[in-house]
Motif scaffolding. Sequence first.
Motif, short mmCIF file in Angstrom:
data_model
loop_
_atom_site.label_atom_id
_atom_site.label_comp_id
_atom_site.label_asym_id
_atom_site.label_seq_id
_atom_site.Cartn_x
_atom_site.Cartn_y
_atom_site.Cartn_z
N UNK A 181 0.92 -1.43 0.22
CA UNK A 181 -0.48 0.12 0.13
C UNK A 181 1.04 1.31 -0.12
N UNK A 184 2.04 1.84 -3.21
CA UNK A 184 1.80 1.86 -4.34
C UNK A 184 0.59 3.27 -4.40
N UNK A 185 0.51 4.02 -2.98
CA UNK A 185 -0.12 4.78 -3.50
C UNK A 185 -0.52 5.71 -1.92
N UNK A 186 1.11 6.05 -1.72
CA UNK A 186 1.80 7.41 -0.91
C UNK A 186 2.27 8.19 -1.45
N UNK A 187 2.54 9.25 -0.99
CA UNK A 187 3.14 10.15 -1.45
C UNK A 187 4.95 9.92 -1.64
N UNK A 190 5.87 7.26 -3.93
CA UNK A 190 6.29 7.95 -5.43
C UNK A 190 7.43 8.11 -5.60
N UNK A 191 7.91 9.27 -4.71
CA UNK A 191 9.01 9.61 -4.49
C UNK A 191 10.22 8.61 -4.23
N UNK A 193 10.77 5.91 -6.00
CA UNK A 193 10.62 4.72 -7.26
C UNK A 193 11.33 6.15 -7.91
N UNK A 194 10.80 7.54 -7.72
CA UNK A 194 10.93 8.42 -8.75
C UNK A 194 12.39 8.64 -8.20
N UNK A 197 14.28 6.12 -9.90
CA UNK A 197 14.57 6.29 -11.30
C UNK A 197 16.25 7.28 -12.34
N UNK A 207 12.46 16.81 -3.82
CA UNK A 207 12.68 15.70 -3.39
C UNK A 207 13.73 15.36 -2.21
N UNK A 263 17.23 0.53 -10.07
CA UNK A 263 16.80 1.04 -9.13
C UNK A 263 14.92 1.52 -9.99
N UNK A 264 14.42 2.07 -8.99
CA UNK A 264 12.95 2.77 -9.64
C UNK A 264 12.04 1.75 -10.08
N UNK A 265 12.23 0.36 -9.63
CA UNK A 265 11.54 -0.47 -10.71
C UNK A 265 11.27 -2.02 -9.53
N UNK B 92 11.72 11.99 -15.69
CA UNK B 92 12.08 10.29 -15.17
C UNK B 92 11.43 9.45 -16.57
N UNK B 95 9.55 6.67 -15.35
CA UNK B 95 7.63 6.89 -15.25
C UNK B 95 6.72 7.19 -15.49
N UNK B 99 2.73 10.87 -13.50
CA UNK B 99 3.87 10.69 -12.35
C UNK B 99 4.87 12.36 -13.15
N UNK B 117 -2.09 8.89 -2.59
CA UNK B 117 -2.20 9.50 -4.21
C UNK B 117 -3.73 9.52 -5.07
#
Lengths: 324, 253
Positions: A181, A184-187, A190-191, A193-194, A197, A207, A263-265, B92, B95, B99, B117
């Motif tokens: 969760x 997948x669903x929080x800031x 998201x940060x 993965x960003x 990547x 960030x 990274x990122x995946x 990026x 993404x 995103x 989100x």
Amino acid sequence: MGATRDGVMLFFVEKIAWFLAILFYVIFAVLRPTGMLRWGTLVFIIYSAVPLGFIVLAESICLISGNFDLSVGMMTGFIGMVAGVIIISWLPDTIPAPLTILLPLILGLGCGALNGSLVGFLGLNPFLATLGTSMVFLGGKLLIHPHPIYGTDLPKIYTMIGNNEVISLSVFIATLIVLWFVLRSTRFGAHLYALGAGPKTASMLGINKGRMYFFVYLIAGFFCGMSALFYTGFLFAISPYTATEALFPAFAAAVIGGISLKGGRGSVVNIFAGLILLAVVEAGLSMFAVSPFLREIVFGCLVIAAIIINRLRDSVRDRILRPV
Amino acid sequence: MEKALVRMGNIHTWFGKVHALKAVNIKIWPGEIVGLVGDNGAGKSTLIKILAGVIRKDKGEIYWNEKKVDISSVDDSRKLGIETLFQEQSIIGILSIMRNVFLGREKVKSWGPMKILDNKNMGEESMKLIGQLGLNIASPNQEVRFCSGGEQQGVALSRAMYFKAKLVILDEPCRALGVKGVEQVSNFVKELRNKKIAVIFITHNLYNVYPVASRFVVLSRGEKTFDVQKKNTSFNELQVMMAKIPSRNNLLS
């Protein structure tokens, strides 16, 4: 028509770790139906993978953020031993038994904060920094207590958590759901993965890289603390060699689960599949009493195969997802 | 009289012994498109990186709406309303479009005590922005690496539009773009002009910026050598100015 076929194909390549896990289980079940097909065996396979599973989660979250943690195994052993020594000789009979459970978790946060400060705040190379702390954890553990501590010397509740199949599995699955969760669903997810990547772009867009890395290692440390608690219960002992060799399988499960070292995946569902695959193979090999040397060879080959499969998967995925 | 949006006064920067910016003064008015041009190494990127909060100036002042400001991080710069697209680092690749647009400023909705989100909202908003920029992309979930170079710049630019930036800095946005990509970037800049967003367009290729800018600033060897409205100059004059080296550095003269 082509769209549905692509859809099925995409589903297959995304979930390849699950299909492989099932395939291996079927192979072993055909070869040894009496052992493998029992419900109890299936549950035990997953249950026995729980302590390692927490280490896999620790490594995975570091890998998704674009970092490494080479200290996960040694850290887990260190936490388990230090917690045990605190309970039996440093502070005997001072901590109420139910609260002793918190001890490895707190130690885990501490060790994680150490790694996190080195990588996040001092900006050290994660590979070398965690290699360093890994040696510190190994040496520290053996310096403090180079002998086993037996489960009988520990509070009952402390060993019960990892020793009980139902408790172990429910805690682990709950952790998986929470992590799934969060990623997948929080800031935060998201940060994470960003940053994994595109660390430069992500930090230019505001960030906070150092702080995020710190939290990543802090969470990884917490998972190692969980792992230490579950290893203690599972083995009903704390050995000086607990989890010292867990680093390789931790990487293996993550890679089989489709995590990219760039990274990122990576997704929690697939990481879980990677862990299950590893556990199935492990169980199958033990059932056939395969030589431990051959076992090493099998695991080595499995990881190399996983990297090749990941590459194939990425190219299939790209072919399907690229808009025409 | 209208207030300048940004005023950078007497800016100096040294990189070790290299005096990268020498007493540069520059003003940007609200809603104007400024072409910041000059040869490689002229100090264009250095100047805007100061404004974007990536590097710090050694001397000089920055005024935002005639109020003195201290920009020491990208965050500071963004809070003022400055959105910067750095060369090839503004997106990026792996993404999704959505995103990327909301990177670092994701929209969330309350879910009990938690904030989760709001992918639906972010998806819809990104599609609207992409549409405004005249791009034809099917889904906000498409990974940005599958977009063309021009489209990628568009994705990064839609951030500026969504978050209502006052000033957009484009650092060599046409680098590595084909003819179509360059044309797309020009269209994006026009779209920003329609929305009264000021733009600083940095390039060493005058062809890319001449059609869209209304004013040009030429930097050479870290000094401002020319600052002119488009109506008072010509393409040829600008090219000559770009090639010129500040006189006191020119040992041959």
